[in-house]
Motif scaffolding. Structure first.
Motif, PDB file in Angstrom:
ATOM      1  N   VAL A  54       0.849  -1.186   0.000  1.00  0.00           N
ATOM      2  CA  VAL A  54       0.000   0.000   0.000  1.00  0.00           C
ATOM      3  C   VAL A  54       0.887   1.239   0.000  1.00  0.00           C
ATOM      4  CG1 VAL A  54      -1.754   1.298   1.256  1.00  0.00           C
ATOM      5  CG2 VAL A  54      -1.818  -1.204   1.243  1.00  0.00           C
ATOM      6  N   LYS A  56       1.111   5.281   0.446  1.00  0.00           N
ATOM      7  CA  LYS A  56       0.431   6.449   0.992  1.00  0.00           C
ATOM      8  C   LYS A  56       1.293   7.687   0.771  1.00  0.00           C
ATOM      9  CE  LYS A  56      -2.417   4.221   4.537  1.00  0.00           C
ATOM     10  NZ  LYS A  56      -2.821   4.238   5.958  1.00  0.00           N
ATOM     11  N   GLU A 172       3.204  -1.352   4.001  1.00  0.00           N
ATOM     12  CA  GLU A 172       2.874   0.011   3.592  1.00  0.00           C
ATOM     13  C   GLU A 172       4.140   0.818   3.303  1.00  0.00           C
ATOM     14  OE1 GLU A 172      -0.173   2.355   5.855  1.00  0.00           O
ATOM     15  OE2 GLU A 172       1.572   3.594   6.338  1.00  0.00           O
ATOM     16  N   LYS A 174       5.213   4.804   2.671  1.00  0.00           N
ATOM     17  CA  LYS A 174       4.672   6.155   2.809  1.00  0.00           C
ATOM     18  C   LYS A 174       5.687   7.179   2.322  1.00  0.00           C
ATOM     19  CE  LYS A 174       2.197   9.095   6.098  1.00  0.00           C
ATOM     20  NZ  LYS A 174       1.719   9.226   7.487  1.00  0.00           N
TER      21      LYS A 174
END
Length: 245
Positions: A54, A56, A172, A174
């Motif tokens: 993911v 972000k 994740e 970021k």
């Protein structure tokens, strides 16, 4: 025109090849991804089941296109939608032929806003001796005066803590845009430290006392951009110069 057609044709070929490679048929005729292929006779194929990565945040400075003026050695383009890819050091230009990119190291000046009132101005780091502090690309010019305040944006990538063996944590990534601030005066460029004590070391003793009193009176912190703007404005108003001897 021929050059543009050639570029578009080349891009289409690359996209086609990429799509073909990424959709190849695997054993059994199924198109899958993230597969565990057992190579022994009569082996099986099964999915790993890892969580998808993911992403972000954003590598772009702005959330949308901004209208501005771009100046390079070969000329000037006015009133065109642009954004800044901080991670890759690119200015993205949204043209009627598609998105084109210009490396920030080739940019002389970049302005956003109207011709009468630009809200943001960027200039090549070479203009302010950026090589002194090993920064390249573009500075945002926050205060343009005898003592100039500059901002340099960069990307910090925070990786997730997923552990495949334990199947724990998150997968994740970021993107976080961070900034460094610099003061420029008479060819000298210094990074603004977070510590007030270290910052004051760049000035003569009499000016240190005045600045220290100003910090306390206004409750200023060097971590805040608005506070840095106030400090730089004060330096110019009081004619306080850097003491780098």
């Amino acid at each position: 025109m021929k050059h543009t057609i050639y570029l578009i044709a080349t891009l289409n070929i690359l996209i086609f090849q990429y799509s073909k490679v990424n959709s190849q048929t695997v054993v059994g005729g199924n198109q899958v991804k993230a597969m565990d292929m057992n190579t022994v006779p009569y082996g099986t194929i099964s999915s790993f089941g890892f969580p998808e990565k993911v992403v972000k945040g954003s590598k772009h400075l702005f959330n949308d296109w901004r209208i501005g003026t771009l100046e390079v050695e070969s000329g000037v383009i006015k009133k065109i939608p642009m954004n800044i890819d901080v991670q890759n050091g690119l200015v993205e230009v949204n043209t009627d032929k598609g998105i084109r990119t210009v490396p920030t190291k080739l940019v002389k000046c970049l302005k956003f806003g109207s011709d009468e009132s630009f809200s943001q101005v960027f200039a090549n780091t070479k203009q302010y001796n950026g090589e002194q502090v090993k920064v390249f690309g573009i500075f945002e010019v926050l205060v343009d005066n005898k003592t100039t305040l500059l901002k340099y944006d960069y990307i910090y990538v925070k990786e997730g803590s997923y552990n495949a063996t334990l199947d724990m944590g998150n997968n994740e990534v970021k993107y976080i845009i961070k900034s460094k601030y610099f003061l420029y005066e008479k060819g000298n460029l210094i990074e603004v430290p977070v510590s007030k004590k270290k910052f004051l070391e760049s000035f003569a003793q009499t000016d240190k006392d005045k600045l220290d009193a100003f910090f306390k009176e206004k409750g200023l912190k060097l971590k805040e951009q608005d506070d840095l703007l106030a400090v730089c404005t004060y330096l110019n108003e009081q004619n306080i110069a850097l003491n780098l001897k």
